[in-house]
Enzyme design. Sequence first.
Site, PDB file in Angstrom:
ATOM      1  N   CYS A   1       0.857  -1.189   0.000  1.00 58.20           N
ATOM      2  CA  CYS A   1       0.000   0.000   0.000  1.00 58.20           C
ATOM      3  C   CYS A   1       0.894   1.240   0.000  1.00 58.20           C
ATOM      4  O   CYS A   1       2.118   1.148   0.123  1.00 58.20           O
ATOM      5  CB  CYS A   1      -0.900   0.007   1.233  1.00 58.20           C
ATOM      6  SG  CYS A   1       0.015   0.099   2.791  1.00 58.20           S
TER       7      CYS A   1
ATOM      8  N   HIS B   1       3.384   1.593  11.741  1.00 60.95           N
ATOM      9  CA  HIS B   1       2.245   1.514  12.657  1.00 60.95           C
ATOM     10  C   HIS B   1       2.244   2.635  13.682  1.00 60.95           C
ATOM     11  O   HIS B   1       1.289   2.778  14.442  1.00 60.95           O
ATOM     12  CB  HIS B   1       2.264   0.168  13.401  1.00 60.95           C
ATOM     13  CG  HIS B   1       2.282  -1.018  12.495  1.00 60.95           C
ATOM     14  ND1 HIS B   1       3.416  -1.751  12.257  1.00 60.95           N
ATOM     15  CD2 HIS B   1       1.314  -1.579  11.741  1.00 60.95           C
ATOM     16  CE1 HIS B   1       3.146  -2.729  11.412  1.00 60.95           C
ATOM     17  NE2 HIS B   1       1.874  -2.637  11.071  1.00 60.95           N
TER      18      HIS B   1
ATOM     19  N   CYS C   1       2.489   5.672   8.826  1.00 53.29           N
ATOM     20  CA  CYS C   1       1.578   5.846   7.699  1.00 53.29           C
ATOM     21  C   CYS C   1       0.611   7.001   7.984  1.00 53.29           C
ATOM     22  O   CYS C   1       0.058   7.085   9.091  1.00 53.29           O
ATOM     23  CB  CYS C   1       0.795   4.557   7.471  1.00 53.29           C
ATOM     24  SG  CYS C   1      -0.492   4.702   6.208  1.00 53.29           S
TER      25      CYS C   1
ATOM     26  N   GLU D   1      -0.199  -0.498  16.271  1.00 52.33           N
ATOM     27  CA  GLU D   1      -0.948   0.664  15.782  1.00 52.33           C
ATOM     28  C   GLU D   1      -1.961   1.125  16.819  1.00 52.33           C
ATOM     29  O   GLU D   1      -2.081   2.324  17.100  1.00 52.33           O
ATOM     30  CB  GLU D   1      -1.672   0.334  14.472  1.00 52.33           C
ATOM     31  CG  GLU D   1      -2.517   1.484  13.947  1.00 52.33           C
ATOM     32  CD  GLU D   1      -3.432   1.103  12.790  1.00 52.33           C
ATOM     33  OE1 GLU D   1      -4.550   1.638  12.729  1.00 52.33           O
ATOM     34  OE2 GLU D   1      -3.023   0.271  11.955  1.00 52.33           O
TER      35      GLU D   1
ATOM     36  N   THR E   1      -6.698   0.781  11.140  1.00 50.89           N
ATOM     37  CA  THR E   1      -6.784   1.052   9.701  1.00 50.89           C
ATOM     38  C   THR E   1      -7.017  -0.179   8.842  1.00 50.89           C
ATOM     39  O   THR E   1      -7.459  -0.051   7.699  1.00 50.89           O
ATOM     40  CB  THR E   1      -5.506   1.748   9.210  1.00 50.89           C
ATOM     41  OG1 THR E   1      -4.369   0.934   9.543  1.00 50.89           O
ATOM     42  CG2 THR E   1      -5.346   3.113   9.836  1.00 50.89           C
TER      43      THR E   1
ATOM     44  N   SER F   1       0.570 -10.185  10.429  1.00 46.46           N
ATOM     45  CA  SER F   1       0.006  -9.001   9.787  1.00 46.46           C
ATOM     46  C   SER F   1      -1.511  -8.991   9.908  1.00 46.46           C
ATOM     47  O   SER F   1      -2.194  -9.904   9.443  1.00 46.46           O
ATOM     48  CB  SER F   1       0.406  -8.973   8.302  1.00 46.46           C
ATOM     49  OG  SER F   1      -0.402  -8.081   7.575  1.00 46.46           O
TER      50      SER F   1
ATOM     51  N   SER G   1       1.872  -5.455   3.335  1.00 52.42           N
ATOM     52  CA  SER G   1       3.308  -5.427   3.632  1.00 52.42           C
ATOM     53  C   SER G   1       4.085  -6.463   2.822  1.00 52.42           C
ATOM     54  O   SER G   1       5.251  -6.728   3.107  1.00 52.42           O
ATOM     55  CB  SER G   1       3.546  -5.683   5.127  1.00 52.42           C
ATOM     56  OG  SER G   1       2.979  -4.665   5.913  1.00 52.42           O
TER      57      SER G   1
END
Length: 274
Positions: A12, A70, A92, A122, A158, A214, A258
């Site tokens: 991303c 994160h 991010c 995160e 997110t 992840s 990722s």
Amino acid sequence: MEVKLAKNYGFCFGVKRAIELAEKKLNGITLGPLIHNAKEINRLKEKFNVVVNENIQEIPQNAEVIIRTHGIPKQDLQKLKEKTNKITDATCPFVTKPQKICEEMSAKGYQIIIFGDIKHPEVKGVMSYCSNNPIVVEDLESLKQVKVHDKVALVSQTTKNINLFLEIANYLISHCSECRVFNTICNATFDNQDSARNLAKEVDVMVIVGGKNSSNTKQLYNISKEYCKDCYLIEDYSELDSVWFLDKKLCGVTAGASTPNWIIDKVVNAIKKY
């Protein structure tokens, strides 16, 4: 074996940005893994000597430090600034958004509800920006077990599932006199999930490529499993099993945010040989 890739998959914007920043910081230190992909972390170490350190106390004075995608807790950032001014923030932008929302809304007296995994880095970072005690829920059922105030603000990790987020939002709207809902699920996550869902409906077997730790990769697996019972989560081609493809004609492949293209390409090429 015929292979079909999802319309949207893999790296991303936030991850691409973080990798590019890290590659420019030769001999740098990331506070915690930059992204959730061990093989890409290892590539950064081998090619750029970018290493991981989980403990702020162990980071040398004036070191070149990169903040993970994160994000990190607010108090950790302050400690880091006391040790070095050579800080590259690779958080991010989609993650800094809920951080700012929580800081602003908690200051206005809203009870903060976070849809996410309380153990995820995160979410730990987002929680630290609340001036009051936030509530973290994994699903609607866990929300029903806690006492909710009349005035609340809802944000999401997110990488969460949009449909589950909407369930929580609808519940809060009907149970609170004032509910502010902020959709902080990033566009890339939504696009990848939607593409995985559509692909899983038309294939005989589905392979999801990404780090086992992840969150967004696990979401892709869970969504795909709903529509394709023969669904597998792997980190690289070495985990493939020929048995998965017996009597199958079409294999769908998607990958977490990722997961770099060089890993995905090896998986696709290996599947084609079955």
